[in-house]
Design a protein around this motif. Structure first.
Motif, PDB file in Angstrom:
ATOM      1  N   THR B 416     -23.066 131.520   4.085  1.00  0.00           N
ATOM      2  CA  THR B 416     -23.520 132.653   4.901  1.00  0.00           C
ATOM      3  C   THR B 416     -25.037 132.622   5.050  1.00  0.00           C
ATOM      4  N   PHE B 417     -25.485 132.432   6.268  1.00  0.00           N
ATOM      5  CA  PHE B 417     -26.923 132.434   6.551  1.00  0.00           C
ATOM      6  C   PHE B 417     -27.443 133.862   6.400  1.00  0.00           C
ATOM      7  N   ASP B 418     -28.521 134.001   5.642  1.00  0.00           N
ATOM      8  CA  ASP B 418     -28.986 135.344   5.279  1.00  0.00           C
ATOM      9  C   ASP B 418     -29.581 136.125   6.437  1.00  0.00           C
ATOM     10  N   SER B 419     -30.504 135.494   7.154  1.00  0.00           N
ATOM     11  CA  SER B 419     -31.147 136.190   8.273  1.00  0.00           C
ATOM     12  C   SER B 419     -31.715 135.121   9.190  1.00  0.00           C
ATOM     13  N   GLY B 420     -31.925 135.457  10.434  1.00  0.00           N
ATOM     14  CA  GLY B 420     -32.462 134.438  11.326  1.00  0.00           C
ATOM     15  C   GLY B 420     -32.784 134.970  12.700  1.00  0.00           C
ATOM     16  N   ASN B 421     -33.732 134.298  13.313  1.00  0.00           N
ATOM     17  CA  ASN B 421     -34.036 134.548  14.714  1.00  0.00           C
ATOM     18  C   ASN B 421     -34.540 133.227  15.276  1.00  0.00           C
ATOM     19  N   TYR B 422     -33.586 132.383  15.584  1.00  0.00           N
ATOM     20  CA  TYR B 422     -33.909 131.003  15.950  1.00  0.00           C
ATOM     21  C   TYR B 422     -34.602 130.937  17.315  1.00  0.00           C
ATOM     22  N   GLN B 423     -34.227 131.884  18.180  1.00  0.00           N
ATOM     23  CA  GLN B 423     -34.864 131.930  19.498  1.00  0.00           C
ATOM     24  C   GLN B 423     -36.371 132.143  19.359  1.00  0.00           C
TER      25      GLN B 423
END
Ligand SMILES: Cc1cc2nc3c(=O)[nH]c(=O)nc-3n(C[C@H](O)[C@H](O)[C@H](O)COP(=O)(O)OP(=O)(O)OC[C@H]3O[C@@H](n4cnc5c(N)ncnc54)[C@H](O)[C@@H]3O)c2cc1C
Ligand code: FES
Ligand code: FES
Lengths: 284, 783, 164
Positions: B416-423
């Motif tokens: 489970t990926f914790d947090s992200g904003n790849y954009q």
């Protein structure tokens, strides 16, 4: 990391050194800058029983300019040649070649004589010394003799120097004003030695190539003069096409080396590309 | 020298390092700088052959050399010390014996056979040459794909083949997705073998005191605590009598995350001889016998729809594990499996992993450990897909990114990926590099016959190891925070930094917590005698896990201090603020007591609030609930010299999102160093063994780690998406640069040469390799 | 083999010792004289961790015999700071985060010292070339370049102040 044991002498005169060399024969090794010899001793690839440190012989070091030529003592360091105003002015390709060697620390210690005698195929000096048609003066038990650069390098790590001889001086004629030189090199990424190095001296009259001398190292197991290039271009106009056609011959008749760093074809290609670029640069 | 503590928070400030004064003056102590009276020097005789039967070893002449104290072989310690441990436990893993000095058989060049002890290191070296070993050579296998074929020479006859383990992983229905795909994009990738080459080689100094039966070992290690426990068991000294000290450690990058034969043998010898024994690794030994990294061959394909949506991934990985297992060897490629879909929403996955035994040094954790391989695979194949579909490589990435609001996001491989904003990170990187302009310029240069390339890499990695279920030996971390009687703060941490600068960044955190000057805080680490429990520094875990342990412990101490201060001031503990070396009532700073006064009161203990014990000390073991998942986008701009194959790096932009940033100076340092190592893999580095198992790249003369002239100036920036997994909101930065830069550079070079029809160049992309690819393309094009 | 007596001045202090001719200068400095700031990072004279100044020149002390240094004036990293004050290069490394594990640092600083002696105002490219004999595995070199630039500026400034 730890050399084997040896007996150490630090003669202060050439005669003393020659005597020691004669006495100890094959057991002895001359030590100059130590930057080829000591690394091999640390890995115990060489275990000489006697070391004759010639660096305390003062007269073998420095550059002078008697009658139209530079006389370079064998113990002159790469850095001294790189930074000497005299050399930069009279034969800039020597300074340029020196500056391309290894790194600062290596250039501070390593000597031109040691490099030439060591005759590493990937060393930088041989190409330039060949292109300059230098004379190498050596002293031995029977006195002195002069070896032409083109006769000096014989095979991998082997020169025309006899075991009991010491290289004392390198003589380089100062090129005329219409002769210019350049040394181009691709660094082997790890060692910094030349994967391929090309030294070119171009003598021109106007747009015509009067003479070109091309020395190449790193390609074959011994440095060589690319005579094919030289004869092809001599007397011709320095046009892009002529230069390219001549440079194509930079590895003709040469058995290019293969190792993990480069293929024979790549080395041959570099010789050609650098020959072409060097000549084009000097012609422009 | 003093950083100003105070209302301005230290967290986030570019505070210069407190460890530096000793290091820049030559006053620090690495293992070899520690001199104990009467120390004996140990050297190892190592196998010259990659595979051989040892018929006999004659040590008599060596023993006779004056100054030699003893010479031992595997037989001398057989049954007396335990094996070199492997901490990994995979289903079906075949675990061979692994004696510290080989007995009977050698399986890789450099394997230790005998140990010489002498009064000085020069004599020890001389003695090596006097040992005679009679070998009977055996057939070798160095190519992992050949190794797993039937009929290959066997590394361990008892196993029947050279497959150490297999590890399938399947999610969704990949085969069905492939059946429905508009496009299938496939490739074979090689993550070549790398040699970590920390600048300080390994070293061990062991001292046994027969009076109290204690063993103290100074080792250049990342994991003093693990080493302590293991060594105690292996050389049979009760754990509480073993102390391991990691003094100054000159870099590691995973290569010192291990228990090595030399640590065992030197400890054993110190016990036997009752004198200090020291061994300092030579660089040539470091090349052959400190763990290697990477070495995977990956066959990969993805199923793609016309709009660029990637629906499935299938892969088969052959991981070359070498001739034996070191501490974590089999686990490393399993991380590749876990992370193989990168930052893309690929629901259907089918991967196969085979661990191949070969006559080479063991592979293990090298900076990035398993994730650079995964990132290389996915970032290359996605870029290839973009090319095949005629899409811009940025667009296929945007197309397949999860949306920021989808986090926490469980991905197909089960994590489970914790947090992200790849954009956000990709947009920022594109903006910094001026992407559209670069593309326009590329078009223009192509007209002029010049080969400029732009490479992208958007990555996500797993770090902050980690929940204990996922780390052999435990993934927690411990810290003790003690406020001394004078108000000085001592923090004992279980992590073991070796260049990362946590003596500074941890002090920043604690400084903010207690509101005291950074110079009143000391961070102690790397000594099991002072901080008895810990796990260590690896997997970008120190701040996220170790820092959190410390914050929790500090919180407990702070609570007690508040209680005492409240008692002194007749205030409410909940109203108190810690700042500028004082504890005061929020809103009325006149009602204050010195931090140091409270510390004194806690120890004088004459006027404590009811139910309060004396002293100010707390220890906390922090168990993280999840890993963290840093991410980011890197862009490289290059120009390739078509005649020589040389690559000129013109821009290198890195936008990394590592959560909150404690010290930007240190973060930049980690990013730069990481990028340099990743570019090393892309452009320069590669261990080459010949078919007889001889390492041809065994010195710096032949193995190129990047020099100053090889690298460009990096442009490093960040987006910040805090991790919800720990109170600091940090993710980890130790490996990000390494993970991203390798595929980024390959993508750039392939992009530059794409007009020639080139789609793949294997690493390292030496000028020769690039030139050869150009020649092959030209010939192919003509023919 | 016969040992030899050598005299050196290291960081301004005279030393006399009897050494084996094969003893490398770096081992002499570290193990005989006891100055351990100079490091050993390789066997092939490439890493530069052992760099020291011998008679005003930066050399790799692993590639010199101790007997060759007889009569020499030597400076190691321990001799760079004067009267407890850091040299501007050391300061630059500290200010610019020019080190991580610190193992390459002493050699790197000495190489930078030689560079700035010969070229007080180097370009980034010249700095990178000047440090080609020194490997750093941690930093990616950028902060090291910054550190040398910092020192160059600072030294330039103090030279100008002196001239005023
Ligand atoms: C890290 C490193 C990088 C290097 N990079 C390069 C490079 O890029 N290009 C390059 O060209 N070289 C390079 N070198 C080699 C360097 O230039 C050496 O200095 C040179 O090859 C040998 O010179 P020396 O004075 O050090 O000789 P030594 O090592 O002292 O001697 C070399 C050999 O020559 C003999 N010898 C020396 N002088 C004499 C003499 N006057 N008469 C007779 N025999 C003599 C010795 O007995 C020995 O066999 C590098 C070396 C190192 C350590
Ligand atoms: S120790 Fe590596 S160059 Fe001297
Ligand atoms: S700081 Fe670690 S090698 Fe340079």
């Amino acid at each position: 990391m730890i050399p084997g044991s040896f007996e150490y002498f630090a003669p202060t005169s050439l005669n003393e050194a020659l005597d020691l060399l004669k006495t100890h024969g094959d057991d002895a090794k001359v030590l100059a800058g130590g930057h080829s010899l000591i690394p091999t001793m640390k890995l115990r690839l060489a275990e000489p029983a006697v070391i004759i440190d010639i660096t305390r012989i003062g007269d073998l070091r420095g550059v002078s300019e008697p009658d139209g030529k530079l006389v370079i003592g064998a113990l002159t360091t790469h850095y001294e040649l790189e930074s000497s105003a005299l050399v930069q002015q009279k034969v800039p390709i020597l300074s340029q070649t020196a500056a391309a060697i290894g790194d600062v620390q290596v250039r501070n210690k390593g000597t031109i004589g040691g490099s030439l005698v060591h005759a590493d195929p990937a060393a930088d000096w041989p190409a330039t010394i060949l292109a300059l048609d230098a004379d190498l003066k050596v002293a031995g038990p029977d006195g002195e003799r002069v070896i032409k650069a083109t006769d000096f390098f014989q095979e991998l790590y082997t020169t025309a120097l006899e075991p009991e001889e010491i290289l004392t001086e390198i003589h380089v004629s100062i090129p005329a004003a219409n002769t210019k030189g350049v040394y181009l090199k691709q660094y082997q990424a790890a060692s910094g030695f030349a994967l391929t190095g090309v030294a070119v001296l171009l003598t021109r009259s106007g747009d015509t190539c009067q003479k070109v001398a091309v020395g190449v190292n790193g390609v074959a197991d011994v440095a060589y003069r690319a005579t094919g290039v030289e004869s092809e271009l001599a007397g011709k106009t320095l046009s892009a096409e002529n230069i390219a056609a001549a440079a194509e011959k930079a590895a003709d008749g040469v058995d290019a080396m293969e190792d993990i760093h480069a293929s024979p074809a790549y080395r041959a290609n570099l010789a050609k590309v650098y020959a072409q670029r060097a000549i084009a640069q000097l012609a422009s | 020298m003093t950083a100003v503590a105070g209302p301005s928070r230290m967290i986030g400030a570019p505070i210069k390092r407190r460890e530096d004064p000793r290091l820049i003056q030559g006053l620090s102590h690495y293992v070899d700088d520690i001199k104990l009276v009467d120390t004996l020097h140990c050297t190892f005789l190592r196998s010259d052959y990659a595979h051989a039967e040892i018929k006999s070893i004659d040590t008599a002449a060596a023993k006779d050399l004056p100054g030699v104290v003893t010479v031992i072989t595997g037989k001398d310690i057989e049954g007396k010390v335990g094996d070199v441990p492997c901490g990994a436990d995979l289903p079906g893993l075949k675990v061979p014996d692994h004696p510290a000095l080989s007995i009977g058989r050698v399986r890789f060049v450099g394997e230790p056979i005998a140990a010489v002890v002498a009064t000085d290191s020069y004599i020890a070296r001389d003695a090596l040459d006097l040992i005679e070993v009679d070998y009977e050579e055996l057939p070798t296998v160095v190519d992992p794909e050949k190794a797993i074929e039937a009929g290959s020479p066997l590394i361990y006859e008892e196993f029947g083949d050279n497959i150490g383990f297999t590890m399938p992983l399947e999610a969704g229905d990949a085969d069905a997705a492939f059946a429905e795909a508009d496009h299938v994009v496939s490739g074979r990738f090689v993550n070549q073998r790398l040699i970590p080459n920390a600048m300080e080689p390994r070293g061990v100094l062991a001292q046994y005191l027969p009076g109290d039966g204690s063993l103290t070992v100074w080792s250049s290690t990342q994991v003093p605590h693990g080493l302590k426990t293991n060594l105690g068991l292996i050389v049979d000294i009760p754990e509480h009598l073993v102390r391991v000290i990691a003094p100054e450690v000159g870099g590691a990058f995973g290569s010192k995350l291990n228990v090595y034969p030399e640590e065992i043998v030197v400890s054993y010898l110190a016990i036997q001889l009752c004198k200090p024994v020291k061994w300092i690794e030579k660089r040539t030994e470091n090349f052959t016998t400190t763990i290697h990294g990477r070495d995977q061959i990956n066959y990969v394909e993805i199923a793609v729809k016309n709009d660029g949506t990637i629906t499935a991934l299938r892969a088969k990985t052959i991981a070359d594990i070498g001739a034996s297992y070191q501490l974590l060897t089999p686990l490393i490629p399993t991380l590749t499996n876990l992370m193989i879909v990168g930052g893309y929403k690929i629901q259907n996955v089918k991967v196969e992993l085979i661990g191949a035994l070969t006559n080479k040094m063991a592979t293990d954790a090298y900076r990035g450990a398993g994730r650079p391989e995964a990132t290389y695979i996915i970032e290359r194949i996605v870029s290839m897909a973009a090319k095949q579909l005629g899409m811009d490589p940025k667009d296929i990435r945007f197309k397949n990114f999860p949306q920021p609001e989808e986090f926490p996001l469980e991905i197909a491989t089960g994590i489970t990926f914790d947090s992200g904003n790849y954009q956000a990170s990709l947009n920022k990187a594109l903006e910094i590099v001026n992407y559209d302009e670069q593309r326009a310029q590329q078009a223009e240069l192509r007209q002029q016959g010049k080969y400029m390339g732009i490479g992208l890499c958007t990555y996500v990695e797993i770090c902050a190891f980690g929940p204990s279920a996922g780390v052999p030996g435990g993934g927690w971390e411990s810290a003790t925070v003690r406020v001394e009687r004078t108000g000085k703060v001592t923090v004992l941490s279980g992590v073991s930094p070796h260049g990362q600068g946590q003596e500074t960044s941890f002090a920043q955190i604690i400084g903010d917590e207690f509101g005291v000057d950074i110079d009143d805080i000391i961070i102690v680490h790397g000594d099991t005698g002072r901080q008895p429990q810990g796990i260590g520094t690896f997997g970008s875990r120190a701040t996220a896990v170790g820092g959190t342990a410390m914050v929790v412990a500090a919180g407990q101490v702070k609570e007690k201090m508040a209680k005492i201060a409240a008692h002194l001031m007749e205030a409410n503990p909940d109203d108190l603020v810690f700042e500028n070396g004082q504890i005061f009532v929020g809103g009325s700073p006149d009602q204050a007591v010195e931090f140091a006064t409270v510390a004194g009161e806690a120890h004088t203990a004459a006027n404590l609030p009811p139910d309060t014990d004396p002293g100010l000390e707390a220890t906390h073991f922090f168990e993280p609930s999840n890993f963290t998942f840093p991410f980011g986008a890197h862009v490289a701009v290059v120009e390739v010299d078509i005649d020589t194959g040389e690559i000129d790096i013109q821009r290198y932009v890195a936008v990394d999102d590592i959560g909150n940033i404690i010290n930007p100076l240190l973060v930049n340092g980690q990013v730069h160093g990481g990028i340099a190592q990743g570019l090393g893999q892309a452009l320069y580095e590669g261990a080459v063994y010949d078919e007889n198992g001889q390492l041809l790249t065994g010195t710096f003369m032949d193995y190129a780690i990047p020099k100053a002239t090889h690298l460009p100036r990096f442009e490093s920036d960040h987006t910040v998406t805090p991790s919800p997994v720990n109170p600091l909101g940090v993710k980890g930065v130790g490996e990000a640069g390494t993970i991203a830069s390798t595929p980024c550079m390959v993508n750039a070079v392939v992009d530059a040469l794409s007009p020639l029809g080139i789609t793949q160049i294997d690493m390292p992309m030496t000028p020769n390799r690039v030139w050869q690819a150009i020649q092959d393309a030209k010939e192919g094009g003509n023919g | 083999m016969a040992n030899q007596v050598i005299h050196t001045a290291i960081n301004g202090q005279e030393h006399t010792h009897e050494v084996e001719p094969r003893m490398l200068l770096v081992h002499y400095i570290r193990d005989v004289v006891g100055l351990t700031g100079t490091h050993v990072g390789c066997e092939t004279s490439l890493c530069g961790a052992c760099t020291i100044m011998v008679d005003g020149q930066a050399v790799k002390s692993c590639t010199m015999l101790a007997v060759q240094a007889d009569g020499a004036e030597i400076m190691t990293i321990e001799g760079l700071a004067q009267n407890g004050e850091l040299h501007p290069i050391q300061e630059g490394f500290w200010e610019c985060h020019g080190l991580q594990c610190g193992f390459c640092t002493p050699g790197m600083i000495i190489a930078a010292h030689q560079l700035l002696q010969r070229n007080p105002n180097p370009s980034e490219d010249e700095i990178r070339h000047g440090l080609d004999g020194n490997l750093c595995r941690c930093t990616g070199y950028q902060h090291i370049v910054d550190a040398v630039q910092y020192a160059a500026e600072k030294m330039q400034g103090s030279r100008e102040r002196k001239e005023v």
